[in-house]
Structure formats: C-alpha cells, structure tokens
Design a protein around this motif. Structure first.
Motif, short mmCIF file in Angstrom:
data_model
loop_
_atom_site.label_atom_id
_atom_site.label_comp_id
_atom_site.label_asym_id
_atom_site.label_seq_id
_atom_site.Cartn_x
_atom_site.Cartn_y
_atom_site.Cartn_z
N LEU A 196 -8.10 -20.29 25.97
CA LEU A 196 -7.20 -19.48 25.45
C LEU A 196 -5.88 -19.98 26.23
CD1 LEU A 196 -8.98 -16.05 25.95
CD2 LEU A 196 -8.12 -17.00 23.93
N LEU A 201 -2.01 -18.77 25.22
CA LEU A 201 -2.05 -17.16 25.23
C LEU A 201 -2.08 -16.74 26.62
CD1 LEU A 201 -4.74 -16.61 22.38
CD2 LEU A 201 -2.34 -16.83 22.24
N ILE A 211 -0.92 -12.51 30.38
CA ILE A 211 -0.88 -12.58 28.88
C ILE A 211 0.50 -13.06 28.41
CG2 ILE A 211 -1.30 -11.45 26.52
CD1 ILE A 211 -3.29 -9.42 27.89
N ASP A 213 1.32 -14.15 25.34
CA ASP A 213 1.82 -13.86 23.74
C ASP A 213 0.85 -12.64 23.59
OD1 ASP A 213 2.11 -13.67 21.15
OD2 ASP A 213 2.38 -15.75 21.05
N ALA A 216 -0.40 -12.44 19.50
CA ALA A 216 -1.40 -13.41 19.40
C ALA A 216 -2.72 -13.20 20.13
CB ALA A 216 -0.88 -14.83 19.82
N MET A 217 -2.52 -12.87 21.43
CA MET A 217 -3.71 -12.31 22.36
C MET A 217 -4.65 -10.91 21.43
SD MET A 217 -5.36 -13.18 24.73
CE MET A 217 -6.53 -12.80 26.13
#
Length: 245
Positions: A196, A201, A211, A213, A216-217
């Motif tokens: 990840l 991300l 986090i 993005d 997107a996550m």
C-alpha cells in the motif's frame, strides 16, 4: 457514553443526566491489560473513558481472533446482555480508563426510561452492523482489501469521536494485533502495508501511518461508512492519519 448513545438515538436533558448519574467507579489500566476475561462473572458494564481497547476470543490451541476494536465512549460489553458470564476477553491497546457501571443499575434505568433502552438497542444494532462487515471482510475480501478496510474504518470512527478530521490521530495497534483482526499473519500484514505504501496510498513514520489518498484507500478496502451508522459525522476528504506501534 452519553454522547455516544445520543449520536444514534435522541435523548433529552433528563435522560442524559440520568445516564451521567449512574453509579460507577473508574479503573485505570496500562497497555495490554485485561479488563475482563471470557467466563468472568458479568456484574458490570464497562465504558471506555479514554484510550483504545479490543475484544477477542482465543481457540483451544491459543490462536487469537480480534472481534472488535473500541474507542473512547464505547460500551465494551453491553452485548453480553443478561448473560451470567462474559463472552469474550476485553483488553487495552493503550493506557486506558474504564468506568464500571453495575449492570443492575443500567438495567433498572433502561426499564424506567424507554428512550435509554432504545439508545442501548441502537448502539447494539450498530455494533452488530460492524460485526457483520468484519465477517464479510474476513470471509470474502483479499489481504489487501482487509487491511485497507480496517484502516479506513478506524480512521472514520476516530474522526467521528473527535467531531473533526484529526491531523495526528494515534492508533496504537501492533501489526500482530492487526493480523489477528484480519485473519492474516503478521508477516502478511507487513507485506500488505509495504504494498500500500508503494502504491502511494500510505506514508509511514515512526508509530504513525498516514492515508495519503482517501478515495483510493476506500477503493482498495471496498470501504463505505454507512454500516457504522454515524450519519455524516467523521466525513472529510484529503489526508488522514493513524498510528501503528
């Protein structure tokens, strides 16, 4: 607890005051300490006043499955209902303070004030909804989605408790504990987190996991927050942060 119950069910001032006036005593715990163990006599309901906690069950061979993670304001064991003994182990994930309320006092108040009974019912319903999502996570999502989903869920819940997007929200779970919550090994969790990060991300710092993005996550974790039953609380875009020990 009053604020948490009021977030899912309307309580008037008298009902809020009655909840606040419940008899209780406060116990402080260090990290990784047990509040209760499966099979203990169920005489009190526990409210997490500060810190983080988890509930888990252990197989005969010693394997652990985390079945819930709790934040400030959560009722830890109301799901035991009127059972004579506790049905899971409750343990701190960080330094924590817990208010112990005699079960008889809470039951009596719920009988006298139906709105409080409805609020407790709504809270148990939300917990059941979260548990159903966890079952889906364990049974039908791959490792990448399981880990991403749990990270998104915890960040959303922390924002909801804080009523705002937190620039530096702590999340003192070890990778081993995350593995026990997602049905993976710690090695697999580590590899998934690294993947990840490579995808852009997540960004890692000592004891933190940011986090980068959020949309997107959420896509990676197949995460939508409706099952948490917080309405619009906690919703925000952009970066979100959490932490791993």
């Amino acid at each position: 607890m009053v604020e948490k119950l009021g977030s899912r069910s309307r309580l008037n001032l008298a009902e809020q005051q009655a909840l606040s006036a419940l008899p209780h005593h406060v116990v402080e715990f260090g990290r990784d300490r047990y509040f209760s163990r499966e099979g203990d006599r169920a005489t009190h309901c526990s409210v997490l006043l500060s810190g983080f906690a988890m509930c888990h069950k252990i197989t005969a061979s010693g394997a652990r499955q985390v079945i819930s993670i709790h934040l400030t304001g959560d009722l830890l064991d109301v799901h035991d209902g009127t059972a004579e003994t506790t049905t899971s182990n409750c343990q701190s994930l960080s330094s924590a303070a817990v208010a112990l309320i005699p079960r008889t006092a809470l039951v009596a108040l719920a009988r006298d004030m139906p709105a409080i009974a409805i609020a407790l019912w709504a809270d148990m319903g939300a917990n059941a909804s979260i548990l159903a999502e966890w079952l889906l996570n364990l049974g039908r999502r791959d490792a990448r989605a399981r880990v991403a989903h749990l990270i998104c869920e915890m960040q959303w819940r922390k924002d909801a408790v804080a009523h705002r997007k937190s620039p530096c929200a702590t999340w003192p779970m070890t990778q081993e504990q995350l593995a026990d919550a997602t049905g993976l090994t710690a090695v697999h969790v580590n590899r998934t987190l690294q993947s990840l990060r490579r995808e852009g991300l997540l960004a890692a710092e000592p004891r933190k996991l940011m986090i980068l993005d959020w949309p997107a996550m959420c896509d990676a974790g197949d995460f939508t927050p409706e099952y948490l039953q917080f309405g619009n609380r906690g919703q925000s875009g952009g970066e979100r942060t959490g932490a791993f020990a």
